[in-house]
Design a protein around this motif. Structure first.
Motif, short mmCIF file in Angstrom:
data_model
loop_
_atom_site.label_atom_id
_atom_site.label_comp_id
_atom_site.label_asym_id
_atom_site.label_seq_id
_atom_site.Cartn_x
_atom_site.Cartn_y
_atom_site.Cartn_z
N LYS A 112 14.13 -8.51 -3.81
CA LYS A 112 14.58 -7.25 -3.22
C LYS A 112 13.74 -6.09 -3.75
O LYS A 112 13.39 -5.17 -3.02
CB LYS A 112 16.06 -7.04 -3.53
CG LYS A 112 16.70 -5.91 -2.83
CD LYS A 112 18.20 -5.93 -3.07
CE LYS A 112 18.87 -4.91 -2.20
NZ LYS A 112 20.32 -4.98 -2.27
N ALA A 113 13.40 -6.14 -5.03
CA ALA A 113 12.59 -5.09 -5.64
C ALA A 113 11.18 -5.10 -5.06
O ALA A 113 10.60 -4.04 -4.78
CB ALA A 113 12.55 -5.27 -7.15
N CYS A 114 10.59 -6.28 -4.88
CA CYS A 114 9.24 -6.37 -4.32
C CYS A 114 9.20 -5.92 -2.86
O CYS A 114 8.23 -5.32 -2.42
CB CYS A 114 8.71 -7.80 -4.42
SG CYS A 114 8.12 -8.20 -6.07
N THR B 191 6.23 0.04 -2.87
CA THR B 191 5.26 0.66 -1.97
C THR B 191 3.83 0.26 -2.28
O THR B 191 2.93 0.68 -1.57
CB THR B 191 5.38 2.19 -2.07
OG1 THR B 191 5.16 2.58 -3.43
CG2 THR B 191 6.75 2.66 -1.61
N ALA B 192 3.61 -0.53 -3.33
CA ALA B 192 2.24 -0.95 -3.67
C ALA B 192 1.73 -1.96 -2.64
O ALA B 192 2.50 -2.66 -1.99
CB ALA B 192 2.22 -1.57 -5.06
N TYR C 185 -2.70 -5.71 -4.30
CA TYR C 185 -2.73 -5.10 -5.63
C TYR C 185 -1.89 -5.87 -6.64
O TYR C 185 -2.22 -5.92 -7.81
CB TYR C 185 -2.26 -3.64 -5.52
CG TYR C 185 -2.24 -2.91 -6.83
CD1 TYR C 185 -3.43 -2.51 -7.43
CD2 TYR C 185 -1.05 -2.61 -7.48
CE1 TYR C 185 -3.44 -1.83 -8.62
CE2 TYR C 185 -1.05 -1.93 -8.68
CZ TYR C 185 -2.24 -1.55 -9.25
OH TYR C 185 -2.24 -0.88 -10.44
N CYS C 186 -0.80 -6.48 -6.19
CA CYS C 186 0.09 -7.18 -7.13
C CYS C 186 0.33 -8.62 -6.67
O CYS C 186 1.33 -8.90 -6.02
CB CYS C 186 1.40 -6.44 -7.31
SG CYS C 186 2.15 -5.81 -5.82
N PRO C 187 -0.58 -9.51 -6.99
CA PRO C 187 -0.40 -10.91 -6.60
C PRO C 187 0.69 -11.61 -7.41
O PRO C 187 1.27 -12.59 -6.97
CB PRO C 187 -1.77 -11.54 -6.88
CG PRO C 187 -2.37 -10.68 -7.92
CD PRO C 187 -1.85 -9.30 -7.68
N SER C 188 0.98 -11.11 -8.60
CA SER C 188 2.06 -11.67 -9.41
C SER C 188 3.08 -10.57 -9.67
O SER C 188 2.93 -9.45 -9.20
CB SER C 188 1.51 -12.23 -10.72
OG SER C 188 0.90 -11.19 -11.46
N CYS D 263 15.88 2.81 -7.15
CA CYS D 263 15.00 3.68 -7.94
C CYS D 263 15.60 3.95 -9.32
O CYS D 263 14.90 3.93 -10.33
CB CYS D 263 14.76 4.99 -7.21
SG CYS D 263 13.76 4.82 -5.74
N LYS D 264 16.90 4.19 -9.35
CA LYS D 264 17.57 4.45 -10.64
C LYS D 264 17.66 3.18 -11.47
O LYS D 264 17.58 3.23 -12.70
CB LYS D 264 18.94 5.05 -10.41
CG LYS D 264 18.86 6.45 -9.83
CD LYS D 264 20.21 7.06 -9.61
CE LYS D 264 20.06 8.46 -9.02
NZ LYS D 264 21.34 9.09 -8.76
#
Length: 79
Positions: free
Chosen positions: A19-21, A25-26, A30-33, A61-62
């Motif tokens: 859910k976070a991934c 917004t990246a 950029y973030c394969p792991s 966000c919090k």
């Protein structure tokens, strides 16, 4: 939000990380792991994350801010 409703939404740490991934917004290239924040979230007690999620009414966000600022070896208490 109540804690039982937060547990239903998050289910487990893997579901929370997904859910976070999804909300990140990246760029995917950029973030394969997992990022540093998710690695730290896996080290934290999941109940602390659920309580924070419930306290902030599901505002990710919090919750992210809480994970970044909290120490892993913290005394018992708090949310």
């Amino acid at each position: 939000m109540r804690i039982d409703k937060a547990r239903q939404e998050l289910i487990d740490i893997d579901n929370f990380c997904k859910k976070a991934c999804d909300g990140c917004t990246a760029n995917d290239w950029y973030c394969p792991s997992e990022c540093e924040m998710l690695t730290k979230a896996r080290k934290l007690d999941f109940e602390r994350i659920v309580r924070c999620y419930a306290y902030h009414d599901g505002d990710l966000c919090k919750v992210f801010r809480y994970i970044k600022q909290t120490k892993i070896n913290r005394k018992k208490g708090g949310y």
